[in-house]
Design a protein around this motif. Structure first.
Motif, mmCIF file in Angstrom:
data_model
loop_
_atom_site.group_PDB
_atom_site.id
_atom_site.type_symbol
_atom_site.label_atom_id
_atom_site.label_comp_id
_atom_site.label_asym_id
_atom_site.label_seq_id
_atom_site.Cartn_x
_atom_site.Cartn_y
_atom_site.Cartn_z
ATOM 1 N N ALA A 170 0.695 -1.135 0.136
ATOM 2 C CA ALA A 170 -0.138 -0.161 -0.077
ATOM 3 C C ALA A 170 0.608 1.304 0.076
ATOM 4 N N ALA A 171 0.492 2.427 -0.786
ATOM 5 C CA ALA A 171 0.902 3.468 -0.613
ATOM 6 C C ALA A 171 1.496 4.260 0.635
ATOM 7 N N SER A 172 0.367 3.883 1.440
ATOM 8 C CA SER A 172 0.681 4.469 2.767
ATOM 9 C C SER A 172 2.041 3.707 3.776
ATOM 10 N N LEU A 173 2.237 2.655 3.219
ATOM 11 C CA LEU A 173 3.267 1.910 3.744
ATOM 12 C C LEU A 173 4.720 2.287 2.778
ATOM 13 N N ALA A 174 4.390 2.479 1.726
ATOM 14 C CA ALA A 174 5.790 2.317 0.803
ATOM 15 C C ALA A 174 6.245 3.727 0.970
ATOM 16 N N ALA A 175 5.481 4.943 1.486
ATOM 17 C CA ALA A 175 6.221 6.386 1.861
ATOM 18 C C ALA A 175 6.066 6.466 3.420
ATOM 19 N N LEU A 176 5.872 5.554 4.259
ATOM 20 C CA LEU A 176 5.949 5.701 5.473
ATOM 21 C C LEU A 176 6.958 6.336 6.304
ATOM 22 N N ASP A 177 6.638 7.494 7.020
ATOM 23 C CA ASP A 177 7.618 8.075 7.802
ATOM 24 C C ASP A 177 7.602 7.649 9.293
ATOM 25 N N ARG A 178 8.099 6.731 9.831
ATOM 26 C CA ARG A 178 7.700 6.134 11.155
ATOM 27 C C ARG A 178 7.722 7.217 12.309
ATOM 28 N N PRO A 179 8.866 7.949 12.291
ATOM 29 C CA PRO A 179 9.183 8.952 13.412
ATOM 30 C C PRO A 179 8.084 9.785 13.474
ATOM 31 N N ALA A 180 7.739 10.533 12.340
ATOM 32 C CA ALA A 180 6.574 11.585 12.034
ATOM 33 C C ALA A 180 5.327 10.949 12.443
ATOM 34 N N LEU A 181 4.987 9.781 12.249
ATOM 35 C CA LEU A 181 3.568 9.296 12.704
ATOM 36 C C LEU A 181 3.649 8.603 13.983
ATOM 37 N N ARG A 182 4.785 8.630 14.839
ATOM 38 C CA ARG A 182 4.856 7.996 15.959
ATOM 39 C C ARG A 182 3.981 8.398 16.955
ATOM 40 N N GLU A 183 3.637 9.792 17.388
ATOM 41 C CA GLU A 183 3.106 10.316 18.299
ATOM 42 C C GLU A 183 1.470 9.930 18.043
#
Length: 396
Positions: A170-183
């Motif tokens: 999925a595109a949401s995983l292909a471009a995932l920025d884990r630190p930005a989404l962590r909170e």
């Protein structure tokens, strides 16, 4: 007036074949917004819920698994292929399909057979390190092969001409920025402040072995404030798992009054994860099966893992999948029979206490083509759609 591109995708059975098919559909829509995309599957698998929920039409055909365990019923396979292939050909004509894609798994084979009958170009995608029986068969019916892993080539007829595109995700995983989404992810799952998170993910329907080990670990780590276990159980096991977690928090199996006062639960159970981007963003470590889609997601997102291959997978392909990450140092491989709370405590405990080690594991994962796989496969499909069709006879 230009006729919109019509693509039919054969995918079904498990999420490991369906989700990549949906990722391909998403990429096709990006490349050709007016494309008409539909799926062929059966009435047995998860496709009956996942594909309509994603907004695509599902056509079903009568097909049986490529499974030696069927016993005498396996002799019905040629007749089943002819019948379901004819049904698929009818679907292709109704949809005015210009190209057909088989994502692997027995529900996809009729789509490739139907394409052969109709004289339409087709392409298969093999997602596992060791191909399944359906794609080993389907590879003989098309000149166009794509694979997620280079090692698959040796197991496919004509594999030398296969194109390695990676695993569509999925595109949401292909471009995932884990630190930005962590909170946001920690808030979404209600993770206590300061707690490191272990995600237990047993696949589309959960995995009894992983859930049991997670519950045992919750009992062992009862009351710890620095760890939180997020357990995906599948809907069927949810109620029982939640009850066992209450007992684990109480410190006594069968305790009638729930957790002891003041003891914060160390684990939570959820039936499914509809936002895998949030799940991977919140996880410091994942304990999971080793389906090809999961391996691609972990490689792309860089989440360290403990991989427990499903021991009954055809050709033991999950163990071969797992080695893609374990050999690179991005994951630990633990046999299913050894996956107990005690064994996981010996592995997971030291890892959680060593963030630097987790970071090294995350960097060791090679994303390869996976982040671009859906777009690369979509390019192949669109190119094939421009080829002329020629009717051919087909004999199974």
């Amino acid at each position: 007036m230009r006729t919109p591109l019509s693509v039919v995708i054969g995918a079904g059975g498990t999420g490991g074949h369906i989700y990549p098919g949906l990722a391909l559909a998403e990429a096709l829509r990006r490349a050709a917004p007016d494309a008409v995309i539909s799926f062929i599957g059966t009435e047995r698998g998860l496709e009956t819920t996942l594909i309509p929920a994603a907004g695509y039409r599902l056509h079903t055909v009568d097909m049986i698994p490529f499974d030696p365990a069927l016993g005498a019923k396996r002799f019905l396979l040629p007749a089943a292929l002819l019948r379901s292939g004819a049904q698929a050909r009818s679907v292709l004509r109704t949809q005015k399909a210009r190209v057909v894609v088989g994502m692997g798994g027995y529900p996809s084979a009729p789509a490739i057979v139907g394409a052969k009958m109709a004289g339409l170009p087709s392409v298969i995608h093999e997602s596992n390190a060791v191909p399944g029986r359906a794609n080993q068969f389907a590879a003989r019916l098309t000149e166009h092969l794509t694979v997620a892993f280079d090692g698959s080539r040796a197991h496919l007829s004509g594999g030398e001409r296969a194109r390695t595109v990676g695993m569509p995700i999925a595109a949401s995983l292909a471009a995932l920025d884990r630190p930005a989404l962590r909170e946001e992810a920690r808030r979404a799952f209600g993770i206590p402040e300061g707690a490191r998170v272990v995600l237990f993910n047993g696949g589309s329907l959960g995995a009894a072995r992983l859930t049991a080990a997670a519950v045992g670990l919750a009992a062992r780590w009862r009351g710890r404030g620095d760890v939180h276990l997020l357990i995906k159980t599948g809907p069927a096991a949810l109620a029982e798992t939640r009850q066992k977690l209450i007992q684990a928090a109480a410190g006594t199996a069968g305790h009638p009054h729930g957790p002891d006062a003041g003891v914060r639960p160390v684990a939570q159970a959820v039936p499914y994860l509809d936002r895998m981007d949030l799940a991977y963003a919140v996880a410091d470590l994942v304990v999971c099966r080793a389906g090809s889609a999961t391996i691609a997601e972990l490689a792309t997102t860089g989440v360290p893992a403990v991989l427990v291959p499903y021991p009954h997978a055809p050709g033991d392909h999950q163990t071969h999948n797992a080695r893609v990450l374990s050999d690179a140092g991005a994951a630990y491989l633990v046999p299913d029979a050894e996956t107990t709370a005690d064994r996981l405590a010996d592995i997971v405990g030291p890892l959680l206490a060593d963030p630097a080690r987790l970071a090294v594991m995350g960097r060791a994962a090679d994303p390869g083509h996976h982040a671009r796989a859906a777009d690369l496969l979509a390019e192949t499909v669109i190119r094939l759609a421009g080829q002329p069709t020629t009717a051919r006879e087909f004999t199974p």
